[in-house]
Every structure is written in structure tokens, then in C-alpha cells.
Design a protein around this motif. Structure first.
Motif, PDB file in Angstrom:
ATOM      1  N   THR A   1      30.745  36.452  36.365  1.00 51.83           N
ATOM      2  CA  THR A   1      29.445  37.083  36.591  1.00 51.83           C
ATOM      3  C   THR A   1      29.483  38.093  37.730  1.00 51.83           C
ATOM      4  O   THR A   1      28.690  39.023  37.755  1.00 51.83           O
ATOM      5  CB  THR A   1      28.361  36.025  36.890  1.00 51.83           C
ATOM      6  OG1 THR A   1      28.785  35.236  37.999  1.00 51.83           O
ATOM      7  CG2 THR A   1      28.126  35.134  35.683  1.00 51.83           C
ATOM      8  N   ASP A   2      30.445  37.938  38.668  1.00 53.27           N
ATOM      9  CA  ASP A   2      30.569  38.902  39.766  1.00 53.27           C
ATOM     10  C   ASP A   2      31.414  40.111  39.381  1.00 53.27           C
ATOM     11  O   ASP A   2      31.657  40.994  40.189  1.00 53.27           O
ATOM     12  CB  ASP A   2      31.138  38.239  41.019  1.00 53.27           C
ATOM     13  CG  ASP A   2      32.582  37.783  40.855  1.00 53.27           C
ATOM     14  OD1 ASP A   2      33.178  37.950  39.769  1.00 53.27           O
ATOM     15  OD2 ASP A   2      33.131  37.245  41.834  1.00 53.27           O
ATOM     16  N   GLY A   3      31.879  40.148  38.121  1.00 51.37           N
ATOM     17  CA  GLY A   3      32.655  41.282  37.623  1.00 51.37           C
ATOM     18  C   GLY A   3      34.154  41.135  37.781  1.00 51.37           C
ATOM     19  O   GLY A   3      34.906  42.001  37.336  1.00 51.37           O
ATOM     20  N   SER A   4      34.609  40.063  38.404  1.00 51.63           N
ATOM     21  CA  SER A   4      36.049  39.872  38.564  1.00 51.63           C
ATOM     22  C   SER A   4      36.688  39.466  37.239  1.00 51.63           C
ATOM     23  O   SER A   4      36.056  38.860  36.381  1.00 51.63           O
ATOM     24  CB  SER A   4      36.338  38.827  39.645  1.00 51.63           C
ATOM     25  OG  SER A   4      35.800  37.577  39.277  1.00 51.63           O
ATOM     26  N   VAL A   5      37.944  39.828  37.087  1.00 52.08           N
ATOM     27  CA  VAL A   5      38.697  39.564  35.855  1.00 52.08           C
ATOM     28  C   VAL A   5      39.795  38.555  36.162  1.00 52.08           C
ATOM     29  O   VAL A   5      40.475  38.651  37.180  1.00 52.08           O
ATOM     30  CB  VAL A   5      39.321  40.872  35.313  1.00 52.08           C
ATOM     31  CG1 VAL A   5      40.154  40.608  34.080  1.00 52.08           C
ATOM     32  CG2 VAL A   5      38.231  41.892  35.020  1.00 52.08           C
ATOM     33  N   GLU A   6      39.956  37.592  35.262  1.00 51.19           N
ATOM     34  CA  GLU A   6      40.991  36.578  35.429  1.00 51.19           C
ATOM     35  C   GLU A   6      41.808  36.472  34.153  1.00 51.19           C
ATOM     36  O   GLU A   6      41.253  36.415  33.049  1.00 51.19           O
ATOM     37  CB  GLU A   6      40.356  35.219  35.733  1.00 51.19           C
ATOM     38  CG  GLU A   6      41.362  34.109  35.918  1.00 51.19           C
ATOM     39  CD  GLU A   6      40.720  32.753  36.185  1.00 51.19           C
ATOM     40  OE1 GLU A   6      41.411  31.740  35.987  1.00 51.19           O
ATOM     41  OE2 GLU A   6      39.542  32.706  36.554  1.00 51.19           O
ATOM     42  N   LEU A   7      43.122  36.453  34.298  1.00 60.46           N
ATOM     43  CA  LEU A   7      44.017  36.292  33.157  1.00 60.46           C
ATOM     44  C   LEU A   7      43.903  34.867  32.635  1.00 60.46           C
ATOM     45  O   LEU A   7      44.074  33.903  33.384  1.00 60.46           O
ATOM     46  CB  LEU A   7      45.463  36.577  33.575  1.00 60.46           C
ATOM     47  CG  LEU A   7      46.533  36.385  32.503  1.00 60.46           C
ATOM     48  CD1 LEU A   7      46.364  37.407  31.381  1.00 60.46           C
ATOM     49  CD2 LEU A   7      47.920  36.509  33.117  1.00 60.46           C
TER      50      LEU A   7
ATOM     51  N   SER B   1      39.163  36.541  31.181  1.00 63.74           N
ATOM     52  CA  SER B   1      37.753  36.163  31.308  1.00 63.74           C
ATOM     53  C   SER B   1      37.117  37.088  32.334  1.00 63.74           C
ATOM     54  O   SER B   1      37.781  37.578  33.245  1.00 63.74           O
ATOM     55  CB  SER B   1      37.597  34.702  31.727  1.00 63.74           C
ATOM     56  OG  SER B   1      38.090  34.514  33.040  1.00 63.74           O
ATOM     57  N   LEU B   2      35.825  37.320  32.164  1.00 58.17           N
ATOM     58  CA  LEU B   2      35.062  38.175  33.061  1.00 58.17           C
ATOM     59  C   LEU B   2      33.987  37.323  33.721  1.00 58.17           C
ATOM     60  O   LEU B   2      33.116  36.770  33.044  1.00 58.17           O
ATOM     61  CB  LEU B   2      34.438  39.331  32.276  1.00 58.17           C
ATOM     62  CG  LEU B   2      33.643  40.354  33.068  1.00 58.17           C
ATOM     63  CD1 LEU B   2      34.524  41.050  34.090  1.00 58.17           C
ATOM     64  CD2 LEU B   2      33.030  41.372  32.118  1.00 58.17           C
TER      65      LEU B   2
END
Length: 86
Positions: free
Chosen positions: A14-20, A11-12
Motif C-alpha cells: 500500500t505504500d508503493g514498495s515492491v517486493e519480489l 507484490s505491491l
């Protein structure tokens, strides 16, 4: 995940961080070697090129970013090196 024949989902924020989301969101099969992926223009489908099996696995991208397998299409030349979607 070329070595395992699987596809992961992320998932992406709104702050641009990516999470598995899922380390194995889809399994294309042993010895399929998924090497390249592309999203449809509306990001509702993801296509994974399976180099070793000469096929493309199609997944529906759900609202939360998880994947649902739709179908696998075969008949591509062995060793295909890239994929593009529209």
C-alpha cells in the motif's frame, strides 16, 4: 527475464514498495525470450509475449500475486515486438 525464459512475480504494498515474490514464478521455455507483458483489465491474468517462439504464455494472477500457468498460445509472427491487453 528474456535470457532465461522465465517470469518473476512481485507484490505491491500500500505504500508503493515492491517486493519480489518468486524469481521464477513461471517458466515459458528455453529460447522463448519473453520480452513484454500485460495484465488483463481486472488484473486476474497476465500475458507474456515470447518473441523467439512466436507465442503468448497466459498466467492466472492469484490473490497473493503468485502466478499459475494457464496455457501457451502459438502462431504469432516471429519477432513480434509488443503486447497489449484489455
Amino acid at each position: 527475464n528474456t535470457g532465461s525464459g522465465s517470469v518473476s512475480s512481485f507484490s505491491l504494498a500500500t505504500d508503493g514498495s515492491v517486493e519480489l515474490l518468486e524469481s521464477v514464478a513461471g517458466f515459458n521455455g528455453l529460447d522463448t525470450s519473453p520480452i513484454d507483458m500485460a495484465l488483463s483489465h481486472n488484473s486476474k491474468f497476465m500475458y507474456a509475449l515470447n518473441r523467439s517462439s512466436g507465442s503468448i504464455s497466459v498466467y492466472q494472477v492469484k490473490a497473493d500475486g503468485s502466478l499459475a500457468e494457464v496455457e501457451t498460445m502459438s502462431g504469432l509472427p516471429m519477432g513480434a515486438a509488443g503486447i497489449a491487453a484489455q
